[in-house]
Design a protein around this motif. Structure first.
Motif, short mmCIF file in Angstrom:
data_model
loop_
_atom_site.label_atom_id
_atom_site.label_comp_id
_atom_site.label_asym_id
_atom_site.label_seq_id
_atom_site.Cartn_x
_atom_site.Cartn_y
_atom_site.Cartn_z
N ALA A 226 0.79 -1.21 -0.23
CA ALA A 226 -0.02 -0.18 -0.06
C ALA A 226 1.02 1.17 0.05
N ILE A 227 0.64 2.22 -0.86
CA ILE A 227 1.40 3.55 -1.12
C ILE A 227 0.19 4.48 -0.90
N THR A 228 0.69 5.78 -0.54
CA THR A 228 0.06 6.94 -0.67
C THR A 228 0.96 8.12 -1.78
N LEU A 229 0.10 8.50 -2.61
CA LEU A 229 0.74 9.59 -3.40
C LEU A 229 0.27 10.71 -3.22
N ARG A 230 0.95 11.77 -3.23
CA ARG A 230 0.43 13.15 -3.06
C ARG A 230 1.34 13.66 -4.29
N ILE A 231 0.09 14.38 -5.27
CA ILE A 231 0.64 14.67 -6.57
C ILE A 231 0.47 16.37 -6.57
N TYR A 232 1.17 17.09 -6.79
CA TYR A 232 1.11 18.45 -6.81
C TYR A 232 1.30 18.98 -8.04
N ARG A 233 0.06 19.79 -8.51
CA ARG A 233 0.06 20.20 -10.04
C ARG A 233 -0.15 21.52 -9.63
N GLY A 234 0.70 22.64 -9.77
CA GLY A 234 -0.01 24.03 -9.39
C GLY A 234 -0.22 24.20 -8.13
N ASP A 235 -1.33 24.81 -7.73
CA ASP A 235 -1.81 24.90 -6.34
C ASP A 235 -2.73 23.91 -6.00
N GLU A 236 -2.91 22.87 -6.82
CA GLU A 236 -3.66 21.72 -6.71
C GLU A 236 -2.75 20.55 -6.07
N ILE A 237 -3.53 20.01 -4.88
CA ILE A 237 -2.79 18.75 -4.18
C ILE A 237 -3.88 17.61 -4.24
N ILE A 238 -3.47 16.53 -5.15
CA ILE A 238 -4.31 15.58 -5.31
C ILE A 238 -3.67 14.07 -4.41
N THR A 239 -4.25 13.72 -3.62
CA THR A 239 -3.80 12.40 -2.89
C THR A 239 -4.68 11.37 -3.40
N LYS A 240 -3.76 10.39 -3.40
CA LYS A 240 -4.42 8.87 -3.95
C LYS A 240 -3.52 7.58 -3.05
N LYS A 241 -4.38 7.04 -2.72
CA LYS A 241 -4.10 5.59 -2.02
C LYS A 241 -4.27 4.46 -2.85
N LEU A 242 -3.16 3.82 -2.85
CA LEU A 242 -3.07 2.56 -3.86
C LEU A 242 -2.80 1.55 -2.91
N ALA A 243 -3.47 0.19 -3.13
CA ALA A 243 -3.21 -0.93 -2.42
C ALA A 243 -3.45 -2.02 -3.27
N GLY A 244 -2.51 -3.04 -3.08
CA GLY A 244 -2.82 -4.25 -3.97
C GLY A 244 -2.49 -5.59 -3.20
N PRO A 245 -3.48 -6.31 -2.61
CA PRO A 245 -3.06 -7.70 -2.43
C PRO A 245 -2.75 -8.64 -3.49
N GLN A 246 -2.08 -9.71 -3.20
CA GLN A 246 -1.90 -10.56 -4.17
C GLN A 246 -1.77 -11.92 -3.41
N SER A 247 -2.06 -13.05 -4.03
CA SER A 247 -2.15 -14.32 -3.28
C SER A 247 -1.45 -15.46 -4.46
N LYS A 248 -0.98 -16.35 -3.85
CA LYS A 248 -0.63 -17.57 -4.82
C LYS A 248 -0.54 -18.72 -4.01
N PHE A 249 -0.23 -19.95 -4.58
CA PHE A 249 -0.01 -21.26 -3.91
C PHE A 249 1.74 -21.49 -4.11
N ALA A 250 2.05 -21.77 -3.00
CA ALA A 250 3.44 -22.08 -2.63
C ALA A 250 3.51 -23.45 -2.05
N PRO A 251 3.89 -24.38 -2.74
CA PRO A 251 3.93 -25.78 -2.31
C PRO A 251 5.11 -26.04 -1.26
N ILE A 252 6.30 -25.49 -1.21
CA ILE A 252 7.30 -25.51 -0.37
C ILE A 252 7.52 -24.09 0.40
N HIS A 253 7.45 -24.58 1.94
CA HIS A 253 7.68 -23.30 2.70
C HIS A 253 9.25 -22.75 2.80
N THR A 254 9.69 -22.00 1.95
CA THR A 254 10.92 -21.45 2.11
C THR A 254 10.87 -19.98 1.70
#
Length: 183
Positions: free
Chosen positions: A129-157
């Motif tokens: 998860a990240i937060t972006l603060r984008i400044y364009r002139g006098d404007e401030i845009i805040t965006k929060k991005l999050a990304g879960p992912q999952s997989k199968f792993a047969p070996i625990h290493t």
């Protein structure tokens, strides 16, 4: 002397079998910029900060009860890796990355963690998860991005986390570049 050697060997065996969690180090993945977003914008990356609560441990391997058997740390500076990867992605998309620019960006890495538990289903799960603060002139845009992912792993290493972290972090860089260039 024999008693001392016996005590040392017994102590080493006892210490080695004490059930304490292991600690492993995983290298940060390499990044290949895709450049999927064509632009002529100029962007300045003002800062990238690693604001994770626990910067030392990025992943764990646990049993079905949640008991940790291994802690995994990432080697290297996650914020520096993210800044380099984002710069590469923006440049490959046609943006110029310099100061001063049309757009200035501050990035906060709020979360980067994973866990491997069990032997069924998608047992390897991670989140970034990240937060972006984008400044364009006098404007401030805040965006929060999050990304879960999952997989199968047969070996625990530790190696089971390599592709997960590569996919998770690369996906977040691409999403951040798209969010910045869409402004």
């Amino acid at each position: 002397m024999k008693n001392l050697i016996f005590i040392l060997i017994a102590g080493a065996i006892f210490w080695g079998c004490s059930g304490e969690p292991r600690h492993s180090v995983l290298g940060l993945p390499s990044y290949q910029a895709a450049g999927n977003y064509k632009t002529k914008k100029s962007v300045y990356i003002a800062s990238v900060e690693d604001k994770r609560k626990n910067k030392a441990v990025s992943a764990t391997i646990t049993d079905k009860k949640g008991t940790v058997s291994e802690y995994i740390m990432l080697s290297g500076d996650v914020a520096q890796w993210f800044e380099n990867a984002l710069t590469s992605e923006l440049k490959k998309s046609g943006a110029t990355v310099k100061s001063p620019s049309d757009i200035s960006v501050e990035v906060e890495i709020n979360e980067l963690r994973a866990n491997l538990s069990g032997y069924t289903g998608e047992n390897l799960k991670g989140e970034c998860a990240i937060t972006l603060r984008i400044y364009r002139g006098d404007e401030i845009i805040t965006k929060k991005l999050a990304g879960p992912q999952s997989k199968f792993a047969p070996i625990h290493t530790t190696g089971a986390f390599e592709t997960l972290f590569k996919d998770l972090m690369s996906d977040m860089v691409k999403r951040a570049a798209k969010a910045i260039l869409s402004e």
